[in-house]
Design a protein around this motif. Structure first.
Motif, PDB file in Angstrom:
ATOM      1  N   PHE A 255       0.819  -1.214   0.000  1.00 20.55           N
ATOM      2  CA  PHE A 255       0.000   0.000   0.000  1.00 20.55           C
ATOM      3  C   PHE A 255       0.852   1.263   0.000  1.00 20.55           C
ATOM      4  O   PHE A 255       0.659   2.153  -0.830  1.00 20.55           O
ATOM      5  N   LYS A 332      -4.319  -6.348   1.480  1.00 17.48           N
ATOM      6  CA  LYS A 332      -3.078  -5.586   1.473  1.00 17.48           C
ATOM      7  C   LYS A 332      -3.166  -4.392   0.516  1.00 17.48           C
ATOM      8  O   LYS A 332      -2.652  -3.310   0.810  1.00 17.48           O
ATOM      9  N   ARG A 335      -5.411  -1.873   2.237  1.00 19.79           N
ATOM     10  CA  ARG A 335      -5.072  -1.635   3.643  1.00 19.79           C
ATOM     11  C   ARG A 335      -6.322  -1.841   4.517  1.00 19.79           C
ATOM     12  O   ARG A 335      -6.880  -0.931   5.108  1.00 19.79           O
ATOM     13  N   SER A 338      -4.209  -2.460   9.908  1.00 21.44           N
ATOM     14  CA  SER A 338      -2.999  -1.662  10.160  1.00 21.44           C
ATOM     15  C   SER A 338      -1.739  -2.506  10.128  1.00 21.44           C
ATOM     16  O   SER A 338      -0.635  -1.978   9.962  1.00 21.44           O
ATOM     17  N   ASP A 340      -0.151  -5.784   8.163  1.00 21.78           N
ATOM     18  CA  ASP A 340      -0.301  -6.784   7.108  1.00 21.78           C
ATOM     19  C   ASP A 340       0.062  -8.177   7.578  1.00 21.78           C
ATOM     20  O   ASP A 340      -0.480  -9.174   7.070  1.00 21.78           O
ATOM     21  N   GLY A 426      -6.276   4.062   4.041  1.00 22.04           N
ATOM     22  CA  GLY A 426      -6.799   2.823   3.497  1.00 22.04           C
ATOM     23  C   GLY A 426      -8.299   2.700   3.677  1.00 22.04           C
ATOM     24  O   GLY A 426      -9.007   3.664   3.987  1.00 22.04           O
TER      25      GLY A 426
END
Length: 499
Positions: A255, A332, A335, A338, A340, A426
């Motif tokens: 991201f 991913k 997002r 917070s 991944d 995100g």
């Protein structure tokens, strides 16, 4: 006195009891004369009149169309009672018949036994036997359920999932043969359940078959069996159905790295005619900040590929087998968490379902970021000219950091920068703090305008855009559109400009 509910129950009980009687007769395959007669036609076939033994069948006049020598027979199994020739008018139930449909057609039939390649007329056929039925061609149905009682319902056939792949346009060379061709196409579609015949608004007659060999055989049957042998047909080249979609950019599943990528635009966006598309100047690797007509509003959105497995998860609202890896990739790229490393497929699906606004039947979905749905990324631009901020083109563009607030204030610049910063949060809006989320009165007015008037138009626009893509106006498939932020120009009194 009876209540209205009791009266309705009393009126419907005879109908329900009669339906249960029909069910029981079919379940027992009862051949008695005093039970309801039910038969189901599962397919149709074509035969020549010379193969039919029926002394009461009217002979063809000399001037009759040669194609009339072919007869369409429905192959049926009698499920209960006795199916009779010319004695009873039977109700004809198509596959889409509804319980409250009262205009079911009724007609008499002729029954035939199948004796090798010949058809021999009989007066009745008892339950448990297979027979051929004539005089069903006018119904234009591929499966039919016959019953002598009005309370029956149709049997559902099998769906083998066969979809026609090859389509051609069929038309007669001579316009006088148009009626003969239409009758022939009707007989062909009845005799072959895998064939689909459709008429377009342009007057085209589209013949769809399973493959090239199937198409060749269907055209041969159409010319030699179902139409006059002397008819000449013009067959178009195969009509190919296109669809449009998108693909992943490099590193799009990272991201932060993808968000800050300054790579040059794709080559196809710099050459005619694509470079002249409206709004393309604002596109940036799957993201776009659309400036509405009059510059009264700007909507930021993002487009990514939507794997079929993820679409099925959204449609069924549950985790589908084999979708875990695709869900993690989507999570991913958008997002959805917070962290991944701790991201799981069920958590990503829950986030996507919370953000889901709409989806269509072609594998596309419309999502709305958490910041937008909560109003955090809906910003009001207080301006005198009723316009939001529009960045300058690359040729004479100054850096937004070059502007000194003490010297000049650009309307909409701060709101533009705020929304662009919120995009880094995100889909779940992880970057917004509680203080930043407090709405001013102007932002509240803009949020109300978005929810009451603009959001519904965005949903309708999504459906329209997915039905006709930008390349060749073909349906779009496998695409997820994410609404991320909205900027609205308002007056000093917090009224939305350009109503």
């Amino acid at each position: 006195p009876k209540s209205a509910e009791e009266a309705d129950t009393a009126e419907s009980s005879p109908t329900v009891e009669e339906f249960k009687t029909i069910q029981e007769a079919v379940r027992q395959c009862n051949p008695a004369d005093d039970v309801p007669t039910v038969a189901h036609v599962c397919k149709f076939t074509s035969t020549n009149r010379s193969s039919v033994t029926d002394p009461d069948l009217p002979s063809l006049p000399p001037e009759a169309d040669p194609s009339s020598a072919n007869m369409i027979m429905g192959i049926a199994r009698v499920l209960s009672g006795n199916l009779r020739t010319e004695d009873v008018e039977y109700h004809m139930y198509g596959p889409r018949h509804k319980w409250d449909d009262n205009d079911t057609p009724k007609q008499k039939i002729r029954c035939y036994l199948l004796m090798g390649s010949s058809f021999v007329r009989v007066n009745s056929v008892p339950a448990g036997h297979i027979c051929a039925i004539y005089n069903l061609e006018g119904l234009q149905l591929k499966t039919v359920t016959l019953c002598d009682r009005r309370e029956c319902m149709p049997l559902h056939g099998f769906d083998f999932g066969l979809q026609p792949l090859v389509k051609v346009n069929v038309e007669p060379i001579s316009a006088s043969d148009t009626e003969t061709l239409e009758r022939g196409l009707l007989k062909l579609s009845l005799a072959d359940s895998s064939v689909e015949v459709t008429a377009t608004a342009k007057g085209e007659r589209i013949l769809a078959c399973l493959g090239e060999i199937h198409l060749e055989q269907s055209i041969l049957d159409l010319e030699t069996v179902y139409c006059d042998k002397n008819i000449k047909l013009r067959i178009s080249d195969p009509i190919t159905s296109f669809c449009e979609t998108t693909d992943w950019f490099e590193n799009e599943d990272d991201f932060d790295k993808f968000f800050g990528d300054k790579s040059a635009p794709l080559r196809q966006t710099t050459i005619p005619p694509y470079c002249d598309e409206e709004g393309l100047a604002y596109a940036n690797r799957g993201r776009c900040r659309m400036i509405l007509s009059g510059r009264g509003a700007a909507v930021s959105l993002r487009v990514i590929p939507l794997p079929r497995s993820v679409y099925e998860c959204l449609r069924t609202k549950k985790l589908v087998d084999g979708s875990e890896e695709d869900l993690i990739t989507i999570g991913k790229a958008l997002r959805c968490s917070s962290d991944d490393n701790s991201m799981t497929a069920p958590a990503v699906l829950e986030t996507l379902l919370d953000s889901l606004d709409d989806f269509d039947g072609n594998g596309n979905a419309l999502l709305e970021s958490s910041a937008l749905s909560k109003g955090h990324s809906v910003k009001a631009v207080q301006t005198n000219n009723g316009e939001v901020y529009v960045p300058q083109k690359e040729g004479n563009k100054k850096s937004e950091d070059d502007f000194d607030d003490d010297q000049i204030i650009i309307p909409g610049l701060s709101e533009y920068q705020t929304t662009q910063q919120l995009l880094r949060g995100g889909l779940v809006d992880t970057s917004a703090s509680k203080e930043d989320n407090e709405l001013t009165s102007a932002d509240a007015a803009a949020l109300q305008k978005w929810r009451q008037d603009m959001r519904g138009s965005a949903l309708a626009g999504f459906q329209l855009a997915m039905r006709a893509g930008p390349l060749c106006e073909e349906p779009v498939r496998g695409v997820a559109v994410i609404l991320e932020s909205v900027e609205l120009a308002v007056t000093r009194e917090n009224k939305v400009a350009n109503q």
